[in-house]
Design a protein around this motif. Structure first.
Motif, mmCIF file in Angstrom:
data_model
loop_
_atom_site.group_PDB
_atom_site.id
_atom_site.type_symbol
_atom_site.label_atom_id
_atom_site.label_comp_id
_atom_site.label_asym_id
_atom_site.label_seq_id
_atom_site.Cartn_x
_atom_site.Cartn_y
_atom_site.Cartn_z
ATOM 1 N N ALA A 20 54.825 -10.271 -66.720
ATOM 2 C CA ALA A 20 55.144 -10.305 -65.415
ATOM 3 C C ALA A 20 54.217 -11.611 -64.249
ATOM 4 O O ALA A 20 54.466 -12.030 -63.073
ATOM 5 N N ASP A 21 53.838 -12.601 -64.953
ATOM 6 C CA ASP A 21 53.540 -13.498 -64.493
ATOM 7 C C ASP A 21 54.898 -14.590 -63.841
ATOM 8 O O ASP A 21 55.345 -14.664 -64.853
ATOM 9 N N PRO A 22 54.566 -14.965 -62.663
ATOM 10 C CA PRO A 22 56.420 -15.445 -62.449
ATOM 11 C C PRO A 22 56.329 -16.849 -62.798
ATOM 12 O O PRO A 22 57.519 -16.970 -62.648
ATOM 13 N N ASP A 23 55.254 -17.328 -63.170
ATOM 14 C CA ASP A 23 55.443 -18.700 -64.001
ATOM 15 C C ASP A 23 56.320 -18.645 -65.116
ATOM 16 O O ASP A 23 57.560 -19.340 -65.500
ATOM 17 N N LEU A 24 55.911 -17.208 -66.237
ATOM 18 C CA LEU A 24 57.266 -17.601 -67.454
ATOM 19 C C LEU A 24 58.637 -16.731 -66.817
ATOM 20 O O LEU A 24 58.592 -17.321 -68.006
ATOM 21 N N HIS A 25 58.766 -16.754 -65.852
ATOM 22 C CA HIS A 25 60.199 -16.481 -65.271
ATOM 23 C C HIS A 25 60.927 -17.526 -64.189
ATOM 24 O O HIS A 25 62.125 -18.038 -64.306
ATOM 25 N N GLN A 26 59.853 -18.462 -63.880
ATOM 26 C CA GLN A 26 60.094 -19.358 -63.573
ATOM 27 C C GLN A 26 61.559 -20.075 -63.726
ATOM 28 O O GLN A 26 62.260 -20.632 -63.341
ATOM 29 N N HIS A 27 60.842 -20.836 -65.505
ATOM 30 C CA HIS A 27 61.769 -21.494 -66.263
ATOM 31 C C HIS A 27 63.291 -20.969 -66.190
ATOM 32 O O HIS A 27 64.126 -22.252 -65.436
ATOM 33 N N ALA A 28 63.290 -19.902 -66.609
ATOM 34 C CA ALA A 28 64.860 -18.867 -66.434
ATOM 35 C C ALA A 28 65.388 -19.251 -64.775
ATOM 36 O O ALA A 28 66.512 -19.557 -64.469
ATOM 37 N N GLN B 182 75.003 -18.304 -64.966
ATOM 38 C CA GLN B 182 73.967 -18.001 -63.524
ATOM 39 C C GLN B 182 73.670 -16.721 -64.578
ATOM 40 O O GLN B 182 72.142 -16.859 -64.696
ATOM 41 N N LEU B 183 74.509 -15.578 -64.422
ATOM 42 C CA LEU B 183 73.808 -14.004 -64.269
ATOM 43 C C LEU B 183 72.740 -13.712 -65.691
ATOM 44 O O LEU B 183 72.110 -13.527 -65.260
ATOM 45 N N LEU B 184 73.746 -14.005 -66.848
ATOM 46 C CA LEU B 184 72.779 -14.070 -68.112
ATOM 47 C C LEU B 184 71.617 -14.879 -67.623
ATOM 48 O O LEU B 184 70.877 -14.303 -68.473
ATOM 49 N N THR B 185 71.586 -15.636 -67.736
ATOM 50 C CA THR B 185 69.844 -16.993 -67.208
ATOM 51 C C THR B 185 68.876 -15.657 -66.765
ATOM 52 O O THR B 185 68.345 -15.322 -67.083
ATOM 53 N N VAL B 186 69.430 -15.589 -65.807
ATOM 54 C CA VAL B 186 68.276 -14.960 -64.845
ATOM 55 C C VAL B 186 67.444 -13.383 -65.215
ATOM 56 O O VAL B 186 67.060 -12.737 -65.083
ATOM 57 N N THR B 187 69.072 -12.334 -65.635
ATOM 58 C CA THR B 187 69.078 -11.352 -66.082
ATOM 59 C C THR B 187 68.620 -11.279 -67.489
ATOM 60 O O THR B 187 67.346 -10.739 -67.253
ATOM 61 N N LEU B 188 68.358 -12.828 -68.434
ATOM 62 C CA LEU B 188 67.713 -12.549 -69.517
ATOM 63 C C LEU B 188 66.169 -12.798 -69.640
ATOM 64 O O LEU B 188 65.160 -12.298 -70.143
ATOM 65 N N SER C 121 64.411 -13.295 -63.680
ATOM 66 C CA SER C 121 63.733 -12.657 -61.924
ATOM 67 C C SER C 121 62.846 -12.894 -61.347
ATOM 68 O O SER C 121 61.067 -12.190 -61.939
ATOM 69 N N PRO C 122 62.449 -12.669 -59.958
ATOM 70 C CA PRO C 122 61.279 -13.346 -60.049
ATOM 71 C C PRO C 122 60.982 -11.771 -58.882
ATOM 72 O O PRO C 122 59.848 -11.410 -59.551
ATOM 73 N N ASP C 123 62.046 -10.633 -59.734
ATOM 74 C CA ASP C 123 60.884 -9.030 -58.937
ATOM 75 C C ASP C 123 61.345 -8.915 -60.917
ATOM 76 O O ASP C 123 59.810 -7.711 -60.615
ATOM 77 N N GLY C 124 61.096 -9.244 -61.787
ATOM 78 C CA GLY C 124 60.424 -8.417 -62.844
ATOM 79 C C GLY C 124 62.075 -7.675 -63.234
ATOM 80 O O GLY C 124 62.161 -7.276 -64.616
ATOM 81 N N THR C 125 63.303 -7.710 -62.533
ATOM 82 C CA THR C 125 64.876 -6.837 -63.130
ATOM 83 C C THR C 125 64.899 -8.048 -63.945
ATOM 84 O O THR C 125 66.595 -8.659 -63.838
ATOM 85 N N ASP C 126 64.624 -8.355 -65.787
ATOM 86 C CA ASP C 126 65.189 -9.083 -66.770
ATOM 87 C C ASP C 126 65.178 -8.450 -67.445
ATOM 88 O O ASP C 126 64.092 -7.774 -67.539
ATOM 89 N N VAL C 127 65.829 -9.089 -68.729
ATOM 90 C CA VAL C 127 65.423 -8.359 -70.502
ATOM 91 C C VAL C 127 64.100 -8.662 -70.527
ATOM 92 O O VAL C 127 63.603 -7.274 -71.249
ATOM 93 N N LEU C 128 63.163 -10.113 -70.225
ATOM 94 C CA LEU C 128 62.084 -9.775 -70.889
ATOM 95 C C LEU C 128 61.112 -8.875 -70.171
ATOM 96 O O LEU C 128 61.024 -8.325 -71.202
ATOM 97 N N ALA D 44 69.308 -21.778 -60.955
ATOM 98 C CA ALA D 44 69.821 -22.539 -60.204
ATOM 99 C C ALA D 44 70.047 -23.568 -59.750
ATOM 100 O O ALA D 44 71.017 -24.054 -58.672
ATOM 101 N N ALA D 45 69.634 -24.368 -60.781
ATOM 102 C CA ALA D 45 70.590 -25.427 -61.642
ATOM 103 C C ALA D 45 71.993 -25.879 -62.132
ATOM 104 O O ALA D 45 72.504 -26.408 -61.646
ATOM 105 N N ILE D 46 72.189 -24.237 -62.193
ATOM 106 C CA ILE D 46 73.503 -24.563 -62.494
ATOM 107 C C ILE D 46 75.252 -24.309 -60.716
ATOM 108 O O ILE D 46 75.441 -23.618 -61.526
#
Length: 132
Positions: A114-122, A56-62, A65-72, A127-129
């Motif tokens: 920064a588009d939230p839709d781009l981060h929504q899948h991860a 879970q943590l890796l998925t959101v970190t990569l 993140s809804p606030d852009g705190t991720d590797v992407l 959330a599914a995990i």
């Protein structure tokens, strides 16, 4: 919660990289030592054994993140830095209009990433995990 799913590897081993990811890592190798370090990190993340919390943590970190705190987002900001003549002196050797076009393109990438839709899948995958 359902029973754990059976995996198709001996002793529940982490399977090798799929041909698409392995090929991409191979294609990108040797461009720059920094890229090689990123590729090593991707390979380690792909082949390491993770528990559900780490997954879970890796998925959101990569990328989730809804606030852009991720590797992407970090990669987008790096591209913006590389395409800005104020932070990359190499660009100062090309004509000013090309400098500005490179800078605009890098800034557009940051905006697009920064588009939230781009981060929504991860984020949805994370959330599914959720096991709590």
């Amino acid at each position: 919660m359902g029973a754990p799913q059976h995996v198709h590897t001996a002793d529940n081993a982490v399977p090798p990289l799929d041909p698409e990811l392995a090929g991409l890592l191979e294609d990108l190798a040797g461009i720059h030592p920094g890229i090689d370090l990123i590729l090593d990190g991707i390979r380690l993340l792909a082949l390491d054994r993770h528990d559900l919390d780490a997954t879970q943590l890796l998925t959101v970190t990569l990328a989730g993140s809804p606030d852009g705190t991720d590797v992407l987002t970090a990669i987008g900001l790096l591209v913006a830095r590389l395409t800005n003549p104020d932070s990359n002196p190499a660009l100062r050797t090309i004509p000013f209009d090309q400098q500005k076009e490179a800078q605009r393109a890098g800034e557009a990438l940051v905006f697009a990433l920064a588009d939230p839709d781009l981060h929504q899948h991860a984020s949805n995958a994370c959330a599914a995990i959720d096991t709590h």
